[in-house]
Design an enzyme around this catalytic site. Sequence first.
Site, PDB file in Angstrom:
ATOM      1  N   ASN A 182      -8.307   3.593   8.179  1.00  0.00           N
ATOM      2  CA  ASN A 182      -7.498   2.662   8.821  1.00  0.00           C
ATOM      3  C   ASN A 182      -7.757   2.705  10.486  1.00  0.00           C
ATOM      4  O   ASN A 182      -7.773   1.523  10.998  1.00  0.00           O
ATOM      5  CB  ASN A 182      -6.161   2.565   8.470  1.00  0.00           C
ATOM      6  CG  ASN A 182      -5.396   3.993   8.689  1.00  0.00           C
ATOM      7  OD1 ASN A 182      -5.709   4.770   7.824  1.00  0.00           O
ATOM      8  ND2 ASN A 182      -4.458   3.922   9.485  1.00  0.00           N
ATOM      9  N   GLY A 219       0.855  -1.201  -0.018  1.00  0.00           N
ATOM     10  CA  GLY A 219      -0.107   0.126  -0.095  1.00  0.00           C
ATOM     11  C   GLY A 219       0.662   1.184   0.108  1.00  0.00           C
ATOM     12  O   GLY A 219       0.481   2.236  -0.716  1.00  0.00           O
ATOM     13  N   THR A 220       2.092   1.285   0.726  1.00  0.00           N
ATOM     14  CA  THR A 220       2.850   2.518   0.743  1.00  0.00           C
ATOM     15  C   THR A 220       3.390   2.782  -0.393  1.00  0.00           C
ATOM     16  O   THR A 220       3.272   3.991  -1.005  1.00  0.00           O
ATOM     17  CB  THR A 220       3.866   2.136   1.800  1.00  0.00           C
ATOM     18  OG1 THR A 220       3.306   2.030   3.117  1.00  0.00           O
ATOM     19  CG2 THR A 220       4.932   3.538   2.172  1.00  0.00           C
ATOM     20  N   CYS A 278       1.126   2.461  13.189  1.00  0.00           N
ATOM     21  CA  CYS A 278       2.141   3.620  12.915  1.00  0.00           C
ATOM     22  C   CYS A 278       2.264   4.539  13.841  1.00  0.00           C
ATOM     23  O   CYS A 278       3.424   4.939  14.393  1.00  0.00           O
ATOM     24  CB  CYS A 278       2.270   4.006  11.506  1.00  0.00           C
ATOM     25  SG  CYS A 278       1.421   3.045  10.258  1.00  0.00           S
ATOM     26  N   THR A 298      12.670  -7.645 -10.594  1.00  0.00           N
ATOM     27  CA  THR A 298      12.070  -9.179 -10.744  1.00  0.00           C
ATOM     28  C   THR A 298      10.835  -9.426  -9.971  1.00  0.00           C
ATOM     29  O   THR A 298      10.937  -8.893  -8.993  1.00  0.00           O
ATOM     30  CB  THR A 298      13.109 -10.150 -10.385  1.00  0.00           C
ATOM     31  OG1 THR A 298      14.351 -10.042 -11.269  1.00  0.00           O
ATOM     32  CG2 THR A 298      12.620 -11.862 -10.647  1.00  0.00           C
ATOM     33  N   SER A 348      -3.206  -3.701  -0.719  1.00  0.00           N
ATOM     34  CA  SER A 348      -2.238  -4.281  -0.143  1.00  0.00           C
ATOM     35  C   SER A 348      -2.774  -5.689   0.201  1.00  0.00           C
ATOM     36  O   SER A 348      -3.814  -6.007   0.586  1.00  0.00           O
ATOM     37  CB  SER A 348      -1.885  -3.644   1.186  1.00  0.00           C
ATOM     38  OG  SER A 348      -0.732  -4.207   1.901  1.00  0.00           O
ATOM     39  N   ALA A 349      -1.721  -6.703   0.370  1.00  0.00           N
ATOM     40  CA  ALA A 349      -2.339  -8.176   0.522  1.00  0.00           C
ATOM     41  C   ALA A 349      -2.150  -8.601   1.896  1.00  0.00           C
ATOM     42  O   ALA A 349      -3.203  -9.084   2.530  1.00  0.00           O
ATOM     43  CB  ALA A 349      -1.219  -9.111   0.153  1.00  0.00           C
TER      44      ALA A 349
END
Length: 385
Positions: free
Chosen positions: A149, A70-71, A323, A235, A197-198
Amino acid sequence: MKIYLDHGATTPVDNEVLKAMKPYFNEKYGNASSVHSFGDEAREALDKSRKVIADTINADPSEIIFTSGGTESNNFAIKEIAFDTKKRHIITTTFEHPAVKSVCKFLEEKLCFKITHLPVGNDGVVKIDDLKKAITEDTFLVTIMHANNEIGTINPIEEIGKICREKRIIFHTDAVQSFGKLNIDVKKMNIDLMSMSAHKIYGPKGIGALYVRKGIKLNPMFQGGSQEFKKRPGTENIPGIVGFAKAAEIANNRMEKDNEKMRELRDILIDGVLDTIPSSALNGSAEKRMTNNANIRFDYVEGESMLMHLNLKGIACSTGSACSSQSLQPSHVLKAIGLSDEQSHGSLRFTLGRQTTKKDINYLLKVLPPIIENLRKMSPLYKCR
Ligand SMILES: *Cc1c(COP(=O)(O)O)cnc(C)c1O
């Protein structure tokens, strides 16, 4: 007893996700750019995963760029749009995640962009009229998060998208908290750029994606090879990408059921706390809210102390976001919805997940009231109220 009520910070990797990822570490380990059977295997997995992610948001696979999360997606979207225009005005809100907030601050302080921060009111939801009024000839980007969030409130993304499209302004949304939990249709919602984001949806950490609508020009954020349509060289993290796609697929399949169950448990939590603990209140709208989020303030107590006492009882939750809890600054999100510094410091965020049970909530409801009562007994603020 160990109870995890901090799913807004991160989630455990689903067993099925882990299983899907495993072969890509040491069996199917090829580089997706290689021209041999090992490369083919990796490339197939990459293409298939891209299609899965695209399908869940009604996008085309060519519109999905894998990133480290996400960042990165937020930085990528906002900076690359800003670096490629002569206009100077960006509209955002007062309660974005730091990964949007500080990008805007960087652009303002270092590169002289003008940033308008839309207020969100006590309910923690952006008002469409405020957006309309803020738009000028110089506005080129609107970046407004889908779900917050910290307090879990949900913005009217579809209406915001409609206005931006009409005014030909690019619309980016940070959907990290909503992706996989709310239905998202990028076409219907007129979204141009969207961060995902996962690890917030039971996938691995360090992988995510940016949706980039066809027709939106985005320069690469780094220079390198030609991976990810030459927009994001390096990659590809195939195990991560495969895990992300699996997590998105599972989340999509069980979205309704998960939401139904979590809404029930969340409401038991909120009602239970507000009923038994005096001078407590829910932060942000009760209705326009993610089913997994309960952010509650307790007057005359300090969040860090509550957190520590809950931790001793085996309960993990947070004050503000993961955070901001590293610093002792009051949460900018809680400030944005009108809380005083004291009220912000006395707030706790409980975020439920798939494994959360009624037993967990009942246990919390049993241990929390005495913790708060004891802390208040020691609080000079409480005595002098
Ligand atoms: C977690 C989160 C992010 C950051 O995502 P990472 O993948 O951890 O970099 C950004 N925005 C919101 C709303 C989040 O909740």
